[in-house]
Design a protein around this motif. Structure first.
Motif, PDB file in Angstrom:
ATOM      1  N   PRO A 136       0.332  -1.178   0.128  1.00  0.00           N
ATOM      2  CA  PRO A 136       0.390  -0.105  -0.271  1.00  0.00           C
ATOM      3  C   PRO A 136       0.610   1.388  -0.228  1.00  0.00           C
ATOM      4  CG  PRO A 136      -1.057  -1.360   1.295  1.00  0.00           C
ATOM      5  CD  PRO A 136       0.340  -2.234   1.035  1.00  0.00           C
ATOM      6  N   ASP A 137       1.952   1.134   0.669  1.00  0.00           N
ATOM      7  CA  ASP A 137       3.217   2.664   0.507  1.00  0.00           C
ATOM      8  C   ASP A 137       3.683   2.361   0.067  1.00  0.00           C
ATOM      9  OD1 ASP A 137       0.556   3.588   2.886  1.00  0.00           O
ATOM     10  OD2 ASP A 137       1.657   2.715   4.382  1.00  0.00           O
ATOM     11  N   THR A 138       4.254   1.542  -0.632  1.00  0.00           N
ATOM     12  CA  THR A 138       5.671   1.155  -0.909  1.00  0.00           C
ATOM     13  C   THR A 138       6.056   0.375  -2.465  1.00  0.00           C
ATOM     14  OG1 THR A 138       6.221  -0.680   0.461  1.00  0.00           O
ATOM     15  CG2 THR A 138       7.215   1.867   1.038  1.00  0.00           C
ATOM     16  N   VAL A 139       6.986  -0.086  -2.874  1.00  0.00           N
ATOM     17  CA  VAL A 139       7.152  -0.067  -3.743  1.00  0.00           C
ATOM     18  C   VAL A 139       8.588  -1.154  -3.758  1.00  0.00           C
ATOM     19  CG1 VAL A 139       7.609  -0.994  -6.537  1.00  0.00           C
ATOM     20  CG2 VAL A 139       5.918   0.536  -5.656  1.00  0.00           C
ATOM     21  N   GLU A 140       8.527  -2.630  -3.686  1.00  0.00           N
ATOM     22  CA  GLU A 140       9.532  -3.267  -3.139  1.00  0.00           C
ATOM     23  C   GLU A 140       9.725  -4.333  -4.466  1.00  0.00           C
ATOM     24  OE1 GLU A 140      10.582  -3.493   0.045  1.00  0.00           O
ATOM     25  OE2 GLU A 140       9.603  -2.610   1.152  1.00  0.00           O
ATOM     26  N   MET A 141      11.451  -3.819  -4.685  1.00  0.00           N
ATOM     27  CA  MET A 141      11.462  -4.410  -5.869  1.00  0.00           C
ATOM     28  C   MET A 141      13.149  -5.183  -5.553  1.00  0.00           C
ATOM     29  SD  MET A 141      12.009  -1.139  -8.861  1.00  0.00           S
ATOM     30  CE  MET A 141      12.977  -0.449  -8.336  1.00  0.00           C
ATOM     31  N   GLU A 142      13.331  -6.145  -5.881  1.00  0.00           N
ATOM     32  CA  GLU A 142      14.534  -7.399  -5.839  1.00  0.00           C
ATOM     33  C   GLU A 142      15.326  -7.333  -7.173  1.00  0.00           C
ATOM     34  OE1 GLU A 142      14.926 -11.825  -4.853  1.00  0.00           O
ATOM     35  OE2 GLU A 142      14.433 -11.169  -3.432  1.00  0.00           O
ATOM     36  N   VAL A 143      16.400  -6.617  -7.163  1.00  0.00           N
ATOM     37  CA  VAL A 143      17.743  -6.810  -8.224  1.00  0.00           C
ATOM     38  C   VAL A 143      18.452  -7.287  -8.154  1.00  0.00           C
ATOM     39  CG1 VAL A 143      18.743  -5.218 -10.218  1.00  0.00           C
ATOM     40  CG2 VAL A 143      16.341  -4.668  -8.918  1.00  0.00           C
ATOM     41  N   THR A 144      18.579  -8.826  -8.850  1.00  0.00           N
ATOM     42  CA  THR A 144      19.557  -9.561  -9.308  1.00  0.00           C
ATOM     43  C   THR A 144      20.061  -9.036 -10.659  1.00  0.00           C
ATOM     44  OG1 THR A 144      18.033 -11.073  -8.116  1.00  0.00           O
ATOM     45  CG2 THR A 144      19.904 -12.313  -9.043  1.00  0.00           C
TER      46      THR A 144
END
Length: 243
Positions: free
Chosen positions: A120-128
């Motif tokens: 709801p408040d953030t955008v979580e990204m996991e970059v490899t």
């Protein structure tokens, strides 16, 4: 009455024998201090006229030899000295060649995947990312610590520190997969990434990599900045090269 004459040979024979033995002894063992065997002198205090050194006194006696004795002029002295110098120089050059510090290179290869999760408040990204580390030395290189941080719009949004990476063997190259979490809490970026009216949500991501290594009893730090474009609106698992 006639008396028999005395035989003079019987009385003179012992004296003649003693004289001959003395001459023979003086010839082969001249007196102490004599140079030609005819001059008189004292008996040698070392061998006492026997010509032999007493047993057990070898370590207490010093031999005196003339300066022109061949034992004082060993053959091929210059050759031995030159060969020794050449061998020493060759050994030093080999040591310098194998132990001279060479470069350790950190190279980014590609972005393997970008996983995006909406909250709801953030955008979580996991970059490899895939990076290569090459070692040009003839000794192993130990990776002490690897640090990577991501910046979006000059703001740090994530940081990862790794300290259990495998060592790099001599004259080899290793590939490592590095993952970094990038939570976007900025409202403007959240709106941009979650907007359904935009098909491609491109973000300009800057990665700052720092590598601390140890080899040949000294520490060294490598730094590298790389830039890549990622899509923060959807998952991307297609590898693409880093610009």
């Amino acid at each position: 009455m006639v008396r028999p004459a005395k035989n003079s040979n019987t009385t003179e024979e012992p004296d003649v024998i003693k004289a001959m033995e003395k001459v023979k002894t003086m010839k082969y063992s001249p007196p102490y201090g004599a140079t030609n065997g005819t001059s008189t002198g004292d008996t040698c205090p070392t061998c006492r006229g026997t010509g032999r050194i007493p047993r057990g006194h070898e370590g207490q006696l010093v031999a005196v030899i003339p300066c022109n004795d061949v034992r004082l002029k060993p053959r091929r002295t210059k050759l031995y000295v030159c060969v020794s110098m050449v061998l020493c120089l060759l050994l030093c050059n080999l040591i310098l060649f194998f132990l001279f510090p060479r470069s350790v290179t950190l190279t980014p290869v590609s972005v393997l995947s970008v996983m995006v999760y909406f909250t709801p408040d953030t955008v979580e990204m996991e970059v490899t990312n895939l990076v290569n580390i090459s070692n040009q030395n003839f000794v192993p290189v130990k990776i002490v610590e690897f640090t990577i941080q991501g910046l979006v719009s000059n703001a740090v949004v994530g940081k990862t520190k790794i300290s259990n990476m495998t060592d790099i063997q001599p004259r080899s190259q290793n590939s490592y997969t590095i993952e970094i979490d990038l939570p976007l809490a900025d409202k403007g970026l959240n709106t941009y990434c979650k907007s359904s009216s935009i098909k491609i949500h491109t973000l300009f991501l800057q990665l700052q990599m720092t590598l601390n290594i140890s080899y040949l009893s000294h520490m060294e730090q490598l730094s590298l900045d790389t830039y890549e474009y990622i899509d923060c609106g959807t998952n991307s698992t297609t590898p693409h090269p880093v610009r």
